[in-house]
Enzyme design. Structure first.
Site, short mmCIF file in Angstrom:
data_model
loop_
_atom_site.label_atom_id
_atom_site.label_comp_id
_atom_site.label_asym_id
_atom_site.label_seq_id
_atom_site.Cartn_x
_atom_site.Cartn_y
_atom_site.Cartn_z
N CYS A 1 0.85 -1.20 0.00
CA CYS A 1 0.00 0.00 0.00
C CYS A 1 0.88 1.25 0.00
O CYS A 1 1.61 1.47 -0.96
CB CYS A 1 -0.98 -0.05 1.17
N HIS B 1 -3.60 -4.88 -0.10
CA HIS B 1 -3.13 -5.44 1.16
C HIS B 1 -3.08 -6.97 1.05
O HIS B 1 -4.07 -7.64 1.32
CB HIS B 1 -4.04 -5.01 2.31
N GLU C 1 -1.76 -8.98 2.94
CA GLU C 1 -1.95 -9.60 4.26
C GLU C 1 -3.42 -9.70 4.65
O GLU C 1 -3.75 -10.38 5.62
CB GLU C 1 -1.14 -8.83 5.32
#
Lengths: 197, 258
Positions: free
Chosen positions: A80, A179, A181
């Site tokens: 990001c 993102h 994750e």
């Protein structure tokens, strides 16, 4: 050791949780000294480019990062804002960034789309990297996006009112606007691939 | 292209998910982290946790539950309820949440939206509003606070415009009239809100059938739909899986992540 930079504005614990889900060990790095012995470096990003650059400068990470990534060629993944600051300049708060990649970061046109972009968008990977990465949906939260000057740096694209750069790669430097994750199984697979570099 | 999001909403009491009807009569459903993991496996796009009694009881947010959930799911989630200041926001984000949902507290202290957006970025701040139909305001909608118990006299549409100006990154509108009724979303509310702000919008309250989701996404500009009753409420006649809902939506030309 996989090293996740833990600065005030980041969401390092979420990235650590994701790495743990892969069954791998990692450490959070609140100080530049912790980067010694790093096998991979992940810079998580939330918030603004300005706050991120200030936070990295104040905690002394800037020179340590250049040394690790540009001189020692340790694989780096910026997520990001961690991807956006790879470029020279961000229009968010008129911020001078790292400049490891040529290009700028600009805002989505809020007369065309709702800003920030928030949600799951389809990413097409357009450039081969050393690990498998299939087109899939990933989770985005961003008002700004990078415009690489060298199109060879573009690793993947997505569409939000306009085609935009969703992922970049140059050598050992990787960046994802999404993102990884927080992108479920697809995100975990991408992280696994990067961590095997 | 950006997909429409299905967001499971959990009302938490003591680490457990409960289900209310029109903000009252909560019944126990399951431990929050177990249900979160089940929804994650089923393909939910996002989760929202409201620590629903925290605000009314003036206690702090349940950080341990946030941490447990964050270890088990790799999708975005928001947390609301009991967050009073920047420190609480910081703790919640560090525990693994993506976003902070501010509601009653923001009505009492609108500056928290601005401060939160400045400290963590607009994308972290969701302005959540409990909204009821009324004759008293220009838009026909009034903001309520404290678990939908207290009227404020504020016009809901004016309030979300103010929230956007203060730096919120997303708006979530909870219809008190439609909550738990399973008769569909307040589409009129979402159309009005969509015209009033340029931020992403989430609708909450009223979904009971897959066609309610289709109506929301085809007739309004909402990017997200909060669902809870139809997923797991023991009160609902039938619970749907996330995959069933997404298959239905995809069959009706709604762009979803599958």
């Amino acid at each position: 050791m996989i090293s996740i930079i833990d600065y005030k504005a980041g969401n390092a614990p979420s990235v650590l949780n994701a790495v743990h889900k892969l069954g791998l060990k990692a450490r959070l790095c609140p100080k530049p000294e912790f980067l010694r012995g790093a096998s991979h470096i992940i810079l998580p990003g939330v918030g603004s480019a300005g706050a991120t650059m200030r936070s990295l400068a104040e905690s002394g990470f800037l020179s340590a990062l250049s040394e690790a990534v540009l001189q020692k060629n340790i694989p780096y993944l910026g997520i990001c804002v961690g991807m956006q600051i790879l470029f020279e300049y961000s229009h968010e708060e008129n911020t001078e960034c790292l400049g490891w990649l040529k290009g700028n970061v600009i805002r989505f046109d809020s007369t065309k789309v709702r800003v920030p972009q928030m949600g799951w968008n389809k990413v097409r990977f357009t450039k081969p990297v050393p690990f498998n990465c299939a087109d899939n949906y990933f989770y985005f939260v961003n008002s700004f996006y990078a415009v690489p000057q060298d199109k060879a740096d573009i690793w993947g694209t997505a569409e939000y009112g306009t085609d935009f750069t969703a992922a970049v790669n140059r050598g050992n430097i990787y960046g994802t606007q999404f993102h990884a994750e927080k992108s479920g199984a697809a995100g975990l697979e991408l992280l696994r691939g990067f961590l095997q570099c | 292209m950006l997909t429409k999001r299905l967001i499971a909403c959990f009302d938490i009491i003591n680490g457990r998910v409960t289900k209310a009807k029109q903000f009252q009569d909560n019944i126990d459903v399951a431990p929050a982290d177990d249900l979160a993991e089940k929804m994650y496996a089923d393909g939910i796009d996002e989760l929202i946790f409201y620590d629903i009694t925290a605000s009314a009881q003036k206690r702090k947010i349940d950080i341990e539950t946030v941490k447990r959930v964050a270890q088990r799911v790799c999708i975005p989630f928001s947390v609301g309820g009991g967050i009073k200041d920047l420190h609480d926001m910081y703790e919640t984000l560090k525990a693994g949440a993506e976003k902070i949902s501010v509601d009653s507290m923001a009505v009492r202290n609108p500056q928290i939206i601005k401060d939160g957006a400045k400290a963590f970025g607009s994308q972290c701040i969701v302005l959540s509003c409990q909204v009821k139909r009324t004759q008293k305001t220009a838009s026909g909608y009034e903001v309520f606070i404290d678990g939908a118990q207290e009227p404020t006299g504020m016009d809901a549409i004016e309030w979300i415009q103010k929230g956007q100006d203060l730096g919120a990154g997303e708006i979530c509108l909870n219809s008190i009239d439609f909550d738990g009724m399973m008769t569909g979303y307040d589409l009129e509310l979402m159309v009005k809100a969509g015209r009033a702000v340029s931020l992403p919008l989430i609708a909450s309250g009223g979904a009971g059938l897959p066609q309610h989701l289709k109506e929301l996404f085809t007739h309004t500009d909402s990017l997200g739909a909060i669902i809870s009753s139809m997923l797991y409420s023991p009160r609902a006649d039938k619970n749907f899986s996330v995959q069933e809902l997404k298959n239905y939506l995809a069959d009706h030309n709604v762009n979803v992540r599958k």
